[in-house]
Motif scaffolding. Structure first.
Motif, mmCIF file in Angstrom:
data_model
loop_
_atom_site.group_PDB
_atom_site.id
_atom_site.type_symbol
_atom_site.label_atom_id
_atom_site.label_comp_id
_atom_site.label_asym_id
_atom_site.label_seq_id
_atom_site.Cartn_x
_atom_site.Cartn_y
_atom_site.Cartn_z
ATOM 1 N N LEU A 207 -5.379 -10.144 54.049
ATOM 2 C CA LEU A 207 -5.287 -10.243 52.389
ATOM 3 C C LEU A 207 -4.289 -10.926 51.957
ATOM 4 N N LYS A 208 -3.491 -11.420 52.737
ATOM 5 C CA LYS A 208 -2.335 -12.482 52.160
ATOM 6 C C LYS A 208 -3.177 -13.933 52.447
ATOM 7 N N TYR A 209 -4.111 -14.214 53.260
ATOM 8 C CA TYR A 209 -4.903 -15.370 53.342
ATOM 9 C C TYR A 209 -5.924 -15.396 52.163
ATOM 10 N N LEU A 210 -6.369 -14.311 51.773
ATOM 11 C CA LEU A 210 -6.894 -14.386 50.744
ATOM 12 C C LEU A 210 -6.423 -14.630 49.591
ATOM 13 N N ARG A 211 -5.279 -14.108 49.224
ATOM 14 C CA ARG A 211 -4.331 -14.447 48.059
ATOM 15 C C ARG A 211 -4.269 -16.075 48.025
ATOM 16 N N ASP A 212 -3.513 -16.538 49.094
ATOM 17 C CA ASP A 212 -3.212 -17.984 49.372
ATOM 18 C C ASP A 212 -4.574 -18.801 49.200
ATOM 19 N N ILE A 213 -5.486 -18.421 49.890
ATOM 20 C CA ILE A 213 -6.825 -19.652 49.460
ATOM 21 C C ILE A 213 -7.188 -19.517 48.550
ATOM 22 N N LYS A 214 -7.460 -18.215 47.788
ATOM 23 C CA LYS A 214 -8.178 -18.169 46.245
ATOM 24 C C LYS A 214 -7.416 -18.342 45.227
ATOM 25 N N GLU A 215 -6.224 -18.164 45.498
ATOM 26 C CA GLU A 215 -5.201 -18.574 44.104
ATOM 27 C C GLU A 215 -5.478 -17.668 42.677
ATOM 28 N N THR A 216 -6.360 -16.501 43.064
ATOM 29 C CA THR A 216 -6.604 -15.885 41.862
ATOM 30 C C THR A 216 -5.498 -14.716 41.423
ATOM 31 N N PHE A 217 -4.727 -14.344 42.310
ATOM 32 C CA PHE A 217 -3.761 -13.346 41.885
ATOM 33 C C PHE A 217 -2.418 -13.708 42.608
#
Length: 511
Positions: A207-217
């Motif tokens: 989930l931290k990777y998802l945050r960093d790679i997407k930059e949507t939140f």
């Protein structure tokens, strides 16, 4: 696809009991891709061992330096803090620098303010040739930066100033602040033990990777980790909802989304070991919280859909929607190589010159994806050619598809081209221009719906001609015949009957 058949209920991201029959029943296999999740974590998400070794080497040198320095406080120990201590540290995007936090546990110095601890620590590092160019003093810590590699934050933590065993971090501007970093780290380790197989930590990294790679939140690591930690408790040890990484990801994201949907306004997220500390303050505005709430809700739907996929390539594509193209990348490359060598030869053996293709073709596409189809598959002999004069430069339009229970039912879930679908319900097709706009009133859309497969051809349903829209701004097509079918959109200018835009084939695979 077929005309005039009453479709059955649809599968939704959050199905009602009435629609549960469309989801895989309990005990039916889903494609979990456990090996690909392991590879993705090791090769893309986790901080690699080389960097960990360098970090530990640097930490050892910093401890030795401080113990030998003239810094006045008596050092009683060191404590790892943050993602490093929690086991949730991840590789930075684009191989940027990563952070690690180290608490320097010290006895109180008579007469010292909180600022003294931090500023004097900065003086010690700035006064040596080894660290002078690397050290920078902040409000809570001194940061040592190893350019292009890593940053280590050293934060003084005063032990026993208030009472024996009390812990306080030092804020140069705000004074001493109560803290419970050791107990908080222990709390997170408990959550991980309850989940089993280290899956809590792995999901937190994802989930931290998802945050960093997407930059949507935006959501600080300590806040995100705490939110996830609150979603699991001691009574759930050995719960099958935490059986492996994808299952744990689905469980915790679903629970987090449920909690967020019950809290439309920015909530308090208390430190579980220091209730006076509200991590929710890291959302400094209601707007940032609302965005986080909405984005997690969207990703929860994507994760639920990906978890339910059964075909390997379809499952990989669904998880790539969540995590990007790096997920399963090696597997996708291997499949492409296999297809180039003998996969397409296998497909050729299943094709017929009449488009009455063998039923096994669906199974091959299910395993390998639509990229396995040869280029001329989309031009079967019964397909009609456009009758309109084309414009000199045809524009490109996109076909979007949506599963619906019936022609008159409410909007359902979006469908990707090539997704494996049951012979239930139907698809609502619509046209989107490349810029995202819809076609104007001065144009009409004609749809070329082409069926293939032995069942459709045998029943005289090998359609390949042109048909107009039968719904507002779109076309409804029931799903009925097993096979690999196509839907294409042609946009014609009404004033002169000129074809101005067309889409690529949208493949519909019915099993």
């Amino acid at each position: 696809m077929r005309r005039g058949r009453r479709p059955l209920p649809s599968r939704r991201t959050r199905p009602s009991p009435r629609l549960q029959s469309l989801l895989p029943r309990q005990g039916e296999p889903v494609m979990k891709l456990l090996g690909l999740f392991d590879d993705f974590l090791k090769e893309t998400v986790n901080l690699n061992q080389t960097r960990i070794d360098l970090l530990e080497e640097s930490i050892g040198a910093l401890k030795t330096f401080l113990r030998a320095s003239d810094w006045k406080p008596k050092i009683v120990g060191f404590e790892e803090q943050g993602s490093w201590a929690h086991g949730t540290i991840i590789r930075p995007v684009d191989d940027d620098e990563f952070d690690a936090d180290l608490l320097v546990m010290v006895e109180p110095v008579e007469g010292w303010t909180a600022a003294d601890y931090v500023e004097e620590l900065g003086r010690v590092f700035s006064g040596t040739g080894v660290y002078a160019d690397k050290a920078k003093v902040w409000d809570y810590c001194v940061t040592i930066t190893y350019a292009g590699q890593r940053r280590i934050d050293l934060a003084p933590c005063v032990v026993g100033r208030l009472w024996p065993g009390s812990l306080e971090v030092c804020n140069r501007k705000g004074g001493f602040e109560r803290s419970e970093p050791v107990q908080y780290t222990a709390w997170l380790k408990e959550r991980n033990a309850y989940s089993g197989l280290n899956s809590f930590r792995k999901v937190t990294r994802l989930l931290k990777y998802l945050r960093d790679i997407k930059e949507t939140f935006t959501c600080s690591s300590v806040l995100l980790t705490t939110l996830i930690g609150y979603r699991i408790d001691w009574m759930e040890k050995d719960n099958p909802d935490f059986a492996d990484v994808p299952t744990t990801l689905k469980t915790l994201t679903g629970r987090l989304d449920d909690w967020l949907q019950r809290h439309p306004n920015k909530p308090i997220v208390a430190n579980p070991k220091l209730v006076t500390e509200d991590f929710g303050e890291f959302w400094d505005t209601q707007e940032k919280y609302a965005n986080f709430r909405n984005v997690i809700h969207r990703y929860r739907g994507w994760i639920d859909e990906a978890f339910q996929m059964e075909g390997r390539q379809e499952s990989i594509a669904a998880w790539q929607r969540v995590f990007g193209d790096e997920f399963g990348k090696a597997s996708v490359i291997k499949v492409a190589a296999d297809a180039a060598s003998d996969g397409q030869a296998r497909v050729r053996g299943l094709l017929s010159s009449t488009a009455a293709h063998f039923n096994e073709l669906v199974d091959v596409v299910k395993n390998y994806g639509i990229s396995i189809l040869p280029p001329d598959f989309c031009r079967p002999p019964h397909m009609k050619q456009p009758r309109w004069r084309p414009a000199p430069n045809l524009a490109k339009v996109n076909v979007a598809a949506e599963w619906r229970e019936s022609r008159s039912s409410a909007p359902g879930r979006a469908i990707r081209a090539g997704e494996i679908l049951p012979a239930r319900g139907g698809l609502y097709f619509r046209v989107d221009m490349e810029d995202g706009s819809t076609t104007t009133a001065g144009h009409q859309v004609q749809w070329r719906i082409t069926n293939t497969g032995t069942v459709a051809i045998a029943k005289g349903q090998g359609r390949g001609g042109f048909e107009g829209e039968n719904m507002s701004h779109g076309r409804w097509e029931p799903l009925a015949y097993r096979g690999v079918h196509m839907s294409e959109a042609f946009v014609i200018r009404r004033s002169d009957d000129v074809l101005v835009a067309k889409s690529d084939p949208f493949y519909v695979v019915i099993e």
